[in-house]
Design a protein around this motif. Structure first.
Motif, PDB file in Angstrom:
ATOM      1  N   TRP A  69       0.723  -1.107   0.118  1.00 24.91           N
ATOM      2  CA  TRP A  69       0.132   0.067   0.016  1.00 24.91           C
ATOM      3  C   TRP A  69       0.847   1.094   0.064  1.00 24.91           C
ATOM      4  O   TRP A  69       0.194   2.325   0.139  1.00 24.91           O
ATOM      5  CB  TRP A  69      -0.965   0.030   1.325  1.00 24.91           C
ATOM      6  CG  TRP A  69      -2.062  -0.915   0.947  1.00 24.91           C
ATOM      7  CD1 TRP A  69      -2.412  -2.206   1.603  1.00 24.91           C
ATOM      8  CD2 TRP A  69      -3.239  -0.706   0.213  1.00 24.91           C
ATOM      9  NE1 TRP A  69      -3.592  -2.624   1.138  1.00 24.91           N
ATOM     10  CE2 TRP A  69      -4.125  -1.801   0.447  1.00 24.91           C
ATOM     11  CE3 TRP A  69      -3.616   0.559  -0.636  1.00 24.91           C
ATOM     12  CZ2 TRP A  69      -5.220  -1.646  -0.297  1.00 24.91           C
ATOM     13  CZ3 TRP A  69      -4.831   0.470  -1.201  1.00 24.91           C
ATOM     14  CH2 TRP A  69      -5.841  -0.664  -1.162  1.00 24.91           C
ATOM     15  N   ALA A  70       2.230   1.404   0.006  1.00 26.85           N
ATOM     16  CA  ALA A  70       3.158   2.305  -0.304  1.00 26.85           C
ATOM     17  C   ALA A  70       3.055   3.131   1.046  1.00 26.85           C
ATOM     18  O   ALA A  70       2.652   4.370   0.979  1.00 26.85           O
ATOM     19  CB  ALA A  70       3.014   2.857  -1.348  1.00 26.85           C
ATOM     20  N   LEU A  71       2.796   2.772   2.374  1.00 22.71           N
ATOM     21  CA  LEU A  71       2.437   3.416   3.545  1.00 22.71           C
ATOM     22  C   LEU A  71       3.878   3.913   3.914  1.00 22.71           C
ATOM     23  O   LEU A  71       4.778   3.454   3.861  1.00 22.71           O
ATOM     24  CB  LEU A  71       2.085   2.325   4.596  1.00 22.71           C
ATOM     25  CG  LEU A  71       0.840   1.693   4.447  1.00 22.71           C
ATOM     26  CD1 LEU A  71       0.531   0.587   5.755  1.00 22.71           C
ATOM     27  CD2 LEU A  71      -0.515   2.698   4.492  1.00 22.71           C
ATOM     28  N   PRO A  72       3.609   5.573   4.201  1.00 26.31           N
ATOM     29  CA  PRO A  72       4.843   6.181   4.477  1.00 26.31           C
ATOM     30  C   PRO A  72       5.524   5.976   5.884  1.00 26.31           C
ATOM     31  O   PRO A  72       4.760   5.431   6.573  1.00 26.31           O
ATOM     32  CB  PRO A  72       4.273   7.392   4.316  1.00 26.31           C
ATOM     33  CG  PRO A  72       2.890   7.599   4.763  1.00 26.31           C
ATOM     34  CD  PRO A  72       2.349   6.207   4.071  1.00 26.31           C
ATOM     35  N   THR A  73       6.574   6.172   5.862  1.00 29.14           N
ATOM     36  CA  THR A  73       7.423   5.934   7.107  1.00 29.14           C
ATOM     37  C   THR A  73       7.452   7.142   7.812  1.00 29.14           C
ATOM     38  O   THR A  73       7.801   8.206   7.363  1.00 29.14           O
ATOM     39  CB  THR A  73       9.007   5.411   7.039  1.00 29.14           C
ATOM     40  OG1 THR A  73       8.813   4.064   6.356  1.00 29.14           O
ATOM     41  CG2 THR A  73       9.544   5.198   8.441  1.00 29.14           C
ATOM     42  N   LEU A  74       6.850   7.237   9.186  1.00 19.43           N
ATOM     43  CA  LEU A  74       7.199   8.550   9.945  1.00 19.43           C
ATOM     44  C   LEU A  74       8.053   8.178  10.941  1.00 19.43           C
ATOM     45  O   LEU A  74       8.265   7.232  11.550  1.00 19.43           O
ATOM     46  CB  LEU A  74       5.649   8.392  10.682  1.00 19.43           C
ATOM     47  CG  LEU A  74       5.273   9.718  11.137  1.00 19.43           C
ATOM     48  CD1 LEU A  74       5.058  11.001  10.209  1.00 19.43           C
ATOM     49  CD2 LEU A  74       3.941   9.539  12.154  1.00 19.43           C
ATOM     50  N   PRO A  75       9.108   9.393  11.073  1.00 19.23           N
ATOM     51  CA  PRO A  75      10.036   9.335  12.038  1.00 19.23           C
ATOM     52  C   PRO A  75       9.589   9.046  13.556  1.00 19.23           C
ATOM     53  O   PRO A  75       8.545   9.619  13.818  1.00 19.23           O
ATOM     54  CB  PRO A  75      10.686  10.559  11.701  1.00 19.23           C
ATOM     55  CG  PRO A  75       9.679  11.435  11.120  1.00 19.23           C
ATOM     56  CD  PRO A  75       9.030  10.389  10.396  1.00 19.23           C
ATOM     57  N   THR A  76      10.302   8.426  14.289  1.00 17.61           N
ATOM     58  CA  THR A  76       9.983   8.264  15.667  1.00 17.61           C
ATOM     59  C   THR A  76      11.059   9.219  16.467  1.00 17.61           C
ATOM     60  O   THR A  76      12.232   9.462  16.023  1.00 17.61           O
ATOM     61  CB  THR A  76       9.919   7.050  16.245  1.00 17.61           C
ATOM     62  OG1 THR A  76      11.232   6.293  16.033  1.00 17.61           O
ATOM     63  CG2 THR A  76       8.881   6.184  15.584  1.00 17.61           C
ATOM     64  N   GLN A  77      11.047   9.407  17.637  1.00 15.51           N
ATOM     65  CA  GLN A  77      11.760  10.165  18.605  1.00 15.51           C
ATOM     66  C   GLN A  77      12.017   9.636  19.934  1.00 15.51           C
ATOM     67  O   GLN A  77      10.873   8.953  20.372  1.00 15.51           O
ATOM     68  CB  GLN A  77      11.585  11.611  18.562  1.00 15.51           C
ATOM     69  CG  GLN A  77      10.071  11.868  18.973  1.00 15.51           C
ATOM     70  CD  GLN A  77       9.857  13.295  18.984  1.00 15.51           C
ATOM     71  OE1 GLN A  77      10.666  13.869  19.459  1.00 15.51           O
ATOM     72  NE2 GLN A  77       8.743  13.698  18.501  1.00 15.51           N
ATOM     73  N   GLN A  78      13.045   9.700  20.692  1.00 13.41           N
ATOM     74  CA  GLN A  78      13.311   9.193  21.896  1.00 13.41           C
ATOM     75  C   GLN A  78      12.988  10.279  22.848  1.00 13.41           C
ATOM     76  O   GLN A  78      13.879  11.453  22.719  1.00 13.41           O
ATOM     77  CB  GLN A  78      14.721   8.713  22.036  1.00 13.41           C
ATOM     78  CG  GLN A  78      15.114   8.134  23.571  1.00 13.41           C
ATOM     79  CD  GLN A  78      14.371   6.517  23.638  1.00 13.41           C
ATOM     80  OE1 GLN A  78      14.431   5.998  22.541  1.00 13.41           O
ATOM     81  NE2 GLN A  78      14.067   6.148  24.891  1.00 13.41           N
ATOM     82  N   VAL A  79      12.162  10.276  23.949  1.00 15.71           N
ATOM     83  CA  VAL A  79      11.832  11.260  24.783  1.00 15.71           C
ATOM     84  C   VAL A  79      11.728  10.677  26.169  1.00 15.71           C
ATOM     85  O   VAL A  79      10.999   9.940  26.364  1.00 15.71           O
ATOM     86  CB  VAL A  79      10.467  12.018  24.450  1.00 15.71           C
ATOM     87  CG1 VAL A  79      10.311  12.924  25.672  1.00 15.71           C
ATOM     88  CG2 VAL A  79      10.602  12.749  23.328  1.00 15.71           C
TER      89      VAL A  79
END
Length: 750
Positions: free
Chosen positions: A391-401
């Motif tokens: 489905w060509a789903l986009p990759t969303l960046p993650t972050q460390q908090v």
């Protein structure tokens, strides 16, 4: 009194004849009414015709039988993914909706019989039209026809012990089930107890149970069974991309079909497609890991006044996509870890204890293509899941908090409205519906009997076989004397040998076998002297090998194996066959053996069901007609002759009413829409069931069965049988997507 017993009290109400289930959808055109459209697009599929289902009266079937015989609604659709008018990059898919699709936007009180006539100006008593119109006399006044009520002992605090009896008013609505059946469910509205309300809002506690009739074998009669849940706005489901088994959540404001509009969807409280039920009580949250945890009413607002509708759609996307019964997940729409917002028991909070490490899926709550729910994934999915790539789903960046690894919550281009974390101890896995395609039941077809061996699919998707192994038909890399105990079929992966997984359906012929897997492909092994393995060779294979000619196109949706040939139906409605062809059993107009799949072009793209006998085959078309081809020495093709046919020929005597076909060694049987069974062909041992031993060249009714047949089978060369009770074998219970049992209407007040 539980919900089932309470509803049984209504069986004697002759005044409810007007509420009986209607089979023909077009008969309901006069009842159409559509309220305000919520977020999403209305989808009008016109007068699209789909194959008729097998059920004509839900009350004649147990819930287990209904699960097997009542398919979900599945409609073709194309998503324009690129340049308008350029079809080269469009995505073809099938929209798959729940078995109990939606409720009509018509709800009316059920009243006891009384002498007061309903004034002709009052319409049909729709709730929104004013209750005084139901009888012309206000409720509670002398002469008013009272609403039917039932009482249910409720365990409202969930401690396992009912603490109060709640009184419910009974309402009726119109629903769509089994793809093309209209039915009349009852809805229960609480009038006493803590959930009592007079508000007719859709997504709250106004309706707490949906009840419908099913057959109770112990009592020998139809009873009402109820499931607790909510009536939600809109229609939710999946789009399954053609050529794959990858499903993406969809949401519609309404579905118009054949002039009828469906814009309500009953969501059972547990384990139902697209469910966003109720929140865990404040102070009792231990992570938002349960189905009963998300409590997002799209008509409600957050404490600050913002609408919850985008959150509802985002949650719907995440819940439907993850499809992870029993897997701990934590959705969040508050960035307390990133913006210092305090914990709020009324909201979904980020970084709950136990959910720090694994960002999973995210959504903005937006609709793409007016229907697809927005989804983004963590980077792991692009590497590990074809689902995301399909489905060509986009990759969303993650972050460390702090101690949390999360998606960023906000409205920016790299932010989401809602994120989802897995539990810290939960291993990642693809939401790939390994056990079953979304919306489908996978009991039937999960075991098979061959000439010299048998196989069964376990609930984990592995295949186990036992019996002879003279041609490697046990699929374990050897040829030997076989095994009397079930052993797993193995697969070669590089230099490793591992159990074959992802099996959805198994087919067995004479000393060979094939399986349909959740990747949409077919794999075969065993004897291959006539090309029956479809790999382009005639070499015996002791491990499963893919039928590579079927990859890259529409997924294989059904298969059938003859003595030495195989036919499959793909999701685009085309039929393909290969293997032995001495009597024309491949249906391609020749008698030339094929070691690779060849298309049965004469049947176009309208095939909806198929069956294989020893040396012949039949296919049912979308218009209800049956076509057969191949060997005809006993009249098993049903055309009145004993001449073989190398191309499909219609069984004209059955017209357009065929609901199911089953074939044996030389006898054929079909079940038609009225529940009667007709058989023809070889009858030396009475396998046609007409009381004689005379071969029949035309379909002959099995009169002893009347019109009560639910399922029929033909086994080997000597007998056939039909059942009036359909049940799953041990270990192969009716399952929904991802192995979830359907917790639909049942006699539990939960």
């Amino acid at each position: 009194m539980n919900a089932m017993n309470a509803m049984n009290a209504m069986n004697a109400m002759n005044a409810m004849n007007a509420l009986n289930a209607m089979n023909a959808m077009n008969a309901m055109n006069a009842m159409n009414a559509m309220n305000s459209v919520t977020t999403g697009t209305p989808l009008d599929v016109g007068a699209l015709r789909i194959p008729s289902t097998t059920l004509t009266d839900l009350g004649r079937h147990t819930l287990a039988q209904t699960e097997l015989l009542c398919p979900p609604t599945r409609l073709p659709h194309t998503f324009d993914q690129g340049t308008p008018g350029d079809a080269s990059d469009d995505i073809a898919a099938h929209l798959t909706f729940p078995r109990w699709l939606v409720l009509k936007d018509q709800v009316e009180r059920v009243r006891v019989a009384c002498a007061t006539p309903v004034p002709g100006t009052c319409g049909n008593g729709v709730v929104e039209g004013g209750e005084d119109c139901d009888t012309g006399i206000a409720l509670g006044q002398p002469g008013a026809c009272q609403t039917v009520t039932v009482a249910i002992d409720e365990d409202l605090d969930g401690n396992g012990t009912p603490e109060t009896s709640v009184s419910y008013e009974v309402f009726s609505a119109i629903g769509l089930a089994c793809a093309d059946r209209a039915y009349r469910p009852f809805l229960l509205h609480p009038t006493t107890g803590p959930e009592a309300t007079s508000s007719p809002e859709t997504f709250n506690t106004f309706f707490r149970y949906l009840c419908l009739q099913s057959w109770d074998e112990a009592q020998g009669k139809a009873v009402y069974r109820c499931g607790k849940g909510l009536l939600a706005a809109g229609v939710s489901g999946y789009a399954v991309r053609d050529g794959t088994l990858s499903a993406r959540p969809i949401y519609l404001s309404s579905l118009s079909w054949g002039g009828n509009v469906w814009n309500r969807h009953w969501q059972f409280r547990e384990h139902h497609i697209g469910s966003i039920p109720e929140p865990i009580a404040a102070g009792q949250q231990v992570g938002y890991a349960l189905d009963a945890a998300w409590g997002l009413n799209p008509r409600d607002t957050h404490p600050g006044g913002a609408s919850k509708e985008p959150d509802y759609l985002a949650a719907l996307a995440l819940k439907t996509a993850t499809n992870r019964s029993g897997v701990t997940v934590s959705p969040y729409n508050r960035a307390n870890a990133t913006a210092g917002v305090a914990f709020d028991a009324r909201e979904l909070n980020q970084c709950e204890p136990g959910y720090h490490g694994y960002p999973d899926l995210a959504s903005t709550g937006a609709l793409e293509q007016n229907m697809l729910l927005n989804l983004s994934v963590a980077g792991w999915y692009q590497d590990g899941c074809t689902w995301a790539r399909d489905w060509a789903l986009p990759t969303l960046p993650t972050q460390q908090v702090g101690s949390c690894q999360v998606f960023d919550i906000g409205s920016g281009p790299s932010q989401a409205r809602m994120g989802l974390n897995l539990g810290d101890t939960t291993p990642r896995r693809c939401p790939s519906f390994a056990t079953c395609e979304p919306g489908q039941s996978c009991c039937v077809g999960r075991f098979a009997l061959g000439s010299y061996n048998s196989c069964a699919v376990k609930s984990d998707g592995t295949l186990w076989c036992f019996g002879s192994n003279s041609d490697g038909q046990l699929g374990r890399g050897t040829i030997d004397g076989g095994s009397a105990s079930a052993l797993p079929v193995l697969e070669q992966k590089g230099s490793d040998v591992v159990p074959l997984t992802g099996v959805i359906q198994v087919l067995l012929g004479r000393s060979y076998g094939c399986v349909r897997r959740n990747d949409g492909g077919l794999w075969c092994w065993g004897k291959n002297d006539l090309g029956q393995l479809g790999d382009g060779s005639t070499l015996t294979r002791t491990y499963p090998v893919p039928v590579t000619a079927l990859t890259g196109g529409a997924a294989v949706e059904q298969g059938a194996a003859g003595a030495s040939f195989v036919c499959v139906r793909r999701t685009d409605g085309t039929l393909w066959c290969w293997g032995s062809n001495a009597t024309g059993e491949l249906g391609d107009g020749t008698t030339i053996m094929r070691s690779s799949p060849g298309r049965v072009t004469a049947l176009g793209t309208e095939t909806v069901d198929l069956a294989a006998g020893s040396t012949y085959a039949c296919a049912r078309q979308a218009d209800g007609r049956l076509w057969c081809w191949g060997d005809n020495g006993f009249g098993q093709l049903g055309d009145g002759t004993t001449l073989p046919h190398a191309a499909p020929a219609p069984v004209t005597a059955l017209g357009t009413a065929v609901a199911q076909v089953s074939l044996g060694g030389g006898q054929s049987c079909a079940r038609v829409g009225d529940g009667s069974v007709w058989c023809w062909g070889a009858n030396t041992y009475g396998q046609v069931g007409d009381g004689t031993t005379i071969d029949r060249y035309y379909p002959t009714p099995v009169t002893a069965l009347g019109t009560t047949a639910l399922e029929l089978y033909a086994v080997g060369g000597g007998h056939s049988y039909a059942t009036t009770t359909a049940a799953c074998p041990a270990g192969a219970s009716p399952l929904r997507s991802g192995g979830r049992r359907v917790h639909g209407p049942q006699s539990s007040s939960r």
